[in-house]
Design a protein around this motif. Structure first.
Motif, PDB file in Angstrom:
ATOM      1  N   LYS A  38       0.823  -1.224   0.000  1.00 32.78           N
ATOM      2  CA  LYS A  38       0.000   0.000   0.000  1.00 32.78           C
ATOM      3  C   LYS A  38       0.850   1.264   0.000  1.00 32.78           C
ATOM      4  O   LYS A  38       0.324   2.371  -0.115  1.00 32.78           O
ATOM      5  N   ARG A  42      -2.212   4.310  -5.012  1.00 33.34           N
ATOM      6  CA  ARG A  42      -3.304   3.519  -5.588  1.00 33.34           C
ATOM      7  C   ARG A  42      -3.379   3.641  -7.104  1.00 33.34           C
ATOM      8  O   ARG A  42      -3.629   2.669  -7.816  1.00 33.34           O
ATOM      9  N   ARG A  45      -0.867   1.325  -8.289  1.00 32.45           N
ATOM     10  CA  ARG A  45      -1.071  -0.057  -7.828  1.00 32.45           C
ATOM     11  C   ARG A  45      -2.241  -0.746  -8.514  1.00 32.45           C
ATOM     12  O   ARG A  45      -2.262  -1.959  -8.678  1.00 32.45           O
ATOM     13  N   ARG A  46      -3.244   0.041  -8.944  1.00 27.06           N
ATOM     14  CA  ARG A  46      -4.469  -0.570  -9.485  1.00 27.06           C
ATOM     15  C   ARG A  46      -4.200  -1.414 -10.729  1.00 27.06           C
ATOM     16  O   ARG A  46      -4.974  -2.299 -11.054  1.00 27.06           O
ATOM     17  N   LEU A 105     -19.324  -9.390 -19.653  1.00 25.43           N
ATOM     18  CA  LEU A 105     -18.167  -8.498 -19.484  1.00 25.43           C
ATOM     19  C   LEU A 105     -18.442  -7.327 -18.553  1.00 25.43           C
ATOM     20  O   LEU A 105     -17.529  -6.595 -18.194  1.00 25.43           O
ATOM     21  N   SER A 106     -19.713  -7.143 -18.177  1.00 23.26           N
ATOM     22  CA  SER A 106     -20.064  -5.899 -17.477  1.00 23.26           C
ATOM     23  C   SER A 106     -19.456  -5.787 -16.087  1.00 23.26           C
ATOM     24  O   SER A 106     -19.414  -4.706 -15.521  1.00 23.26           O
ATOM     25  N   GLN A 107     -18.984  -6.904 -15.522  1.00 23.00           N
ATOM     26  CA  GLN A 107     -18.366  -6.833 -14.189  1.00 23.00           C
ATOM     27  C   GLN A 107     -16.836  -6.725 -14.265  1.00 23.00           C
ATOM     28  O   GLN A 107     -16.163  -6.751 -13.230  1.00 23.00           O
ATOM     29  N   MET A 108     -16.294  -6.625 -15.467  1.00 20.96           N
ATOM     30  CA  MET A 108     -14.833  -6.581 -15.620  1.00 20.96           C
ATOM     31  C   MET A 108     -14.314  -5.188 -15.262  1.00 20.96           C
ATOM     32  O   MET A 108     -14.815  -4.184 -15.777  1.00 20.96           O
ATOM     33  N   THR A 109     -13.330  -5.135 -14.394  1.00 16.98           N
ATOM     34  CA  THR A 109     -12.779  -3.831 -14.011  1.00 16.98           C
ATOM     35  C   THR A 109     -11.792  -3.332 -15.077  1.00 16.98           C
ATOM     36  O   THR A 109     -11.269  -4.107 -15.875  1.00 16.98           O
ATOM     37  N   SER A 110     -11.560  -2.033 -15.035  1.00 22.15           N
ATOM     38  CA  SER A 110     -10.792  -1.385 -16.107  1.00 22.15           C
ATOM     39  C   SER A 110      -9.324  -1.795 -16.127  1.00 22.15           C
ATOM     40  O   SER A 110      -8.676  -1.792 -17.163  1.00 22.15           O
ATOM     41  N   THR A 111      -8.782  -2.128 -14.975  1.00 21.19           N
ATOM     42  CA  THR A 111      -7.339  -2.339 -14.904  1.00 21.19           C
ATOM     43  C   THR A 111      -6.942  -3.814 -14.965  1.00 21.19           C
ATOM     44  O   THR A 111      -5.753  -4.132 -14.915  1.00 21.19           O
ATOM     45  N   PHE A 114      -4.480  -4.615 -17.679  1.00 16.83           N
ATOM     46  CA  PHE A 114      -3.096  -4.177 -17.458  1.00 16.83           C
ATOM     47  C   PHE A 114      -2.336  -5.109 -16.501  1.00 16.83           C
ATOM     48  O   PHE A 114      -1.124  -5.131 -16.486  1.00 16.83           O
TER      49      PHE A 114
ATOM     50  N   PHE B  18     -11.493   2.984  -3.893  1.00 15.03           N
ATOM     51  CA  PHE B  18     -10.586   4.071  -4.281  1.00 15.03           C
ATOM     52  C   PHE B  18      -9.788   4.626  -3.105  1.00 15.03           C
ATOM     53  O   PHE B  18      -9.062   5.620  -3.261  1.00 15.03           O
ATOM     54  N   GLU B  19      -9.947   3.989  -1.946  1.00 12.77           N
ATOM     55  CA  GLU B  19      -9.149   4.315  -0.762  1.00 12.77           C
ATOM     56  C   GLU B  19      -9.218   5.796  -0.401  1.00 12.77           C
ATOM     57  O   GLU B  19      -8.205   6.424  -0.060  1.00 12.77           O
ATOM     58  N   LEU B  40     -10.199   5.623 -15.974  1.00 15.81           N
ATOM     59  CA  LEU B  40     -10.203   4.198 -15.626  1.00 15.81           C
ATOM     60  C   LEU B  40     -11.032   3.952 -14.361  1.00 15.81           C
ATOM     61  O   LEU B  40     -11.776   2.974 -14.258  1.00 15.81           O
ATOM     62  N   VAL B  43     -14.793   3.632 -14.910  1.00 17.77           N
ATOM     63  CA  VAL B  43     -15.221   2.292 -15.346  1.00 17.77           C
ATOM     64  C   VAL B  43     -15.420   1.409 -14.116  1.00 17.77           C
ATOM     65  O   VAL B  43     -16.437   0.709 -13.977  1.00 17.77           O
ATOM     66  N   ASP B  44     -14.462   1.465 -13.206  1.00 13.72           N
ATOM     67  CA  ASP B  44     -14.541   0.613 -12.012  1.00 13.72           C
ATOM     68  C   ASP B  44     -15.644   1.083 -11.060  1.00 13.72           C
ATOM     69  O   ASP B  44     -16.266   0.265 -10.364  1.00 13.72           O
ATOM     70  N   VAL B  47     -18.827  -0.382 -12.382  1.00 16.71           N
ATOM     71  CA  VAL B  47     -18.880  -1.819 -12.080  1.00 16.71           C
ATOM     72  C   VAL B  47     -19.247  -2.032 -10.607  1.00 16.71           C
ATOM     73  O   VAL B  47     -20.114  -2.851 -10.271  1.00 16.71           O
ATOM     74  N   GLN B  50     -22.943  -0.955  -9.875  1.00 22.45           N
ATOM     75  CA  GLN B  50     -23.891  -1.930 -10.439  1.00 22.45           C
ATOM     76  C   GLN B  50     -24.008  -3.142  -9.520  1.00 22.45           C
ATOM     77  O   GLN B  50     -25.094  -3.658  -9.267  1.00 22.45           O
ATOM     78  N   ARG B  58     -24.138   0.989 -17.112  1.00 21.07           N
ATOM     79  CA  ARG B  58     -22.949   1.137 -17.960  1.00 21.07           C
ATOM     80  C   ARG B  58     -23.251   1.851 -19.274  1.00 21.07           C
ATOM     81  O   ARG B  58     -22.467   2.672 -19.736  1.00 21.07           O
TER      82      ARG B  58
END
Lengths: 386, 85
Positions: A38, A42, A45-46, A105-111, A114, B18-19, B40, B43-44, B47, B50, B58
């Motif tokens: 931590k 963030r 780290r994300r 796919l709707s629950q997939m996070t953006s990062t 990566f 997001f802390e 980014l 988007v999260d 999610v 929802q 979305r």
């Protein structure tokens, strides 16, 4: 890590949770207790899975130790090359667990992407530090880190970059262990006595044990490092990587011989000038036998050799860097760390100079071997700095 | 769902995902400039919201008008009401 090696501790543990995987016979591994993640902001780290966090932490340590002025990071003349077998295995599994049950796919996070990509470690270290020079990944499984260091060595000696941060990383996950397990390459007979495995070169070895972690070294043009009075661990004087052209998973003596000889040739030295060989030896039946035969052919029984896998397991894409760093510590301390769990060398692994007890020795030249699935071999030669 | 429950759950998303410290989570806080989220994170955020509220947003054009935390509270309230109809 070094204190654990010096106490001759094996990091292998029984992982009871893995019993839920049908068909997984290897229930041991050498996991890392992650610390201080931590402290990484963030927004950096994300996009990091475990291997990227290891890479960032290792890079921070390496940079601090090197005394490199951090203003170089964004000058375009400093780059990084970091290898791994793949992106974060844990993140890849999570991505499919999110996607597959409902094809949603709707629950997939953006990062997540990566974390999963093959250059995730290099990309994340570069973003974290603001590196604007070359940013590359070498993805050659267990040879990844030596290839990364070799690539950095080439870039510096050709004058393309002034400083390169190079190494490798890997995160432990049952899917990774499983990929070896289905090929009968993992240790399966020591689930109840985990400290006795892996056993490189030993007659009772029964396969590798997966570990995890990250290792990074700082490469700089030699005269430049000398001029700024950096404390130089060693000078890289030779490197080779090559394919075996014969089999995706079975290593072979001829290809290993060729790889080591080419590395020595590029260093301009003869086998008798090598003081210590840090073996790849993961404790598989086939791999150890072929490496021992190759070392016997090139070096006879004159050059001390040990494998560090008995202490920390096989850290795969990180192993070349982590074990090189440990070897450089040996060079500094004039001691050779022995192969842990090597109680009785296998008949097929004899005729080479196994180190089974800590050995005092002045080490001027090191050869580090790493071999990988896909038939990729690599070898690096380092010499004590003046 | 009571208004305060929505506030607590939305604020929980900001703290967990997001802390962001709870004291910064005031209704007028702007999501990008005050709370530091970027493209980014949005988007999260979608999610997470929802999942938390069992709603779909979305592809809802109204998401684009959201600027503040209060806008989110209100939008969730509207979606919940629409779901009940």
């Amino acid at each position: 890590m070094i204190s654990g090696i010096e106490r001759r501790e094996c990091a292998t543990e029984y992982i009871p949770d893995w019993q839920r995987y049908k068909g997984l016979r290897c229930l041991v591994a050498a996991p890392v207790q992650m610390q201080d993640e931590k402290l990484i902001p963030r927004h950096n780290r994300r996009s990091m899975g475990r291997l990227s966090i290891f890479s960032v932490q290792a890079t921070d340590q390496a940079l601090l130790d090197s005394g490199i002025d951090r203003r170089h990071l964004s000058g375009g003349r400093l780059g990084c090359v970091i290898g791994s077998t793949m992106g974060s295995a844990e993140s890849i599994a999570e991505a499919f667990e999110t996607l597959i049950p409902n094809n949603d796919l709707s629950q997939m996070t953006s990062t997540k992407f990566f974390q999963c990509i093959s250059h995730t470690a290099a990309m994340n270290v570069a973003q974290y530090l603001g590196i604007t020079g070359r940013v590359m990944a070498t993805c050659a499984a267990c040879a990844s880190a030596i290839q990364a260091i070799g690539a950095g060595y080439d870039l510096v000696r050709m004058g393309e970059q002034d400083i390169m941060l190079c190494g490798g990383a890997e995160g432990l996950h049952p899917t990774v262990v499983g990929s070896f397990d289905i090929l009968f390459a993992t240790s399966t007979g020591y689930n109840q006595t985990p400290k006795k495995t892996p056993r490189p070169f030993d007659a009772k070895r029964d396969g590798l044990v997966c570990g995890e972690g990250g290792g990074m070294v700082v490469l700089e043009e030699y005269e430049s490092a000398k001029a700024r009075k950096a404390h130089i661990y060693a000078e890289i004087i030779g490197y080779n990587t090559c394919g075996n052209g014969s089999h995706v998973s079975e290593s072979n003596r001829e290809a290993i011989v060729f790889c080591m000889q080419e590395a020595l040739k590029s260093a301009g030295i003869t086998p008798d000038q090598v003081d210590y060989i840090n073996a790849h030896a993961t404790a598989t039946i086939q791999g150890d036998k072929e490496e021992a035969a190759a070392v016997r052919e090139v070096f006879g029984d004159h050059v001390p050799i040990s494998s560090l896998k008995g202490y920390m397991g096989h850290t795969l894409g990180a192993s070349g860097a982590i074990e090189l760093i440990a070897s450089l510590i040996m060079m500094r301390k004039n001691v050779i760390y022995p192969t842990l769990n090597l109680d009785e060398p296998d008949a097929a692994c004899q005729g080479i100079f196994h180190v089974t007890q800590p050995m005092d020795k002045k080490i001027d030249v090191i050869l580090k071997n790493c071999f990988a699935f896909g038939g990729i071999n690599s070898a690096l030669v380092c010499r004590r700095a003046d | 769902m009571a208004e305060q429950d929505i506030v607590n759950l939305v604020n929980g998303v900001f703290m967990e995902s997001f802390e962001i410290p709870g004291e910064k989570l005031v209704p007028e806080a702007k999501i990008f400039t005050d709370l530091g989220l970027d493209s980014l994170d949005i988007v999260d955020l979608v999610v997470a919201l929802q999942k938390k509220f069992g709603v779909t947003m979305r592809d809802d054009e109204r998401v684009r008008a959201i600027r503040t935390l209060e806008d989110i509270y209100n939008f969730i309230q509207i979606l919940k009401q629409e779901n009940r109809k």
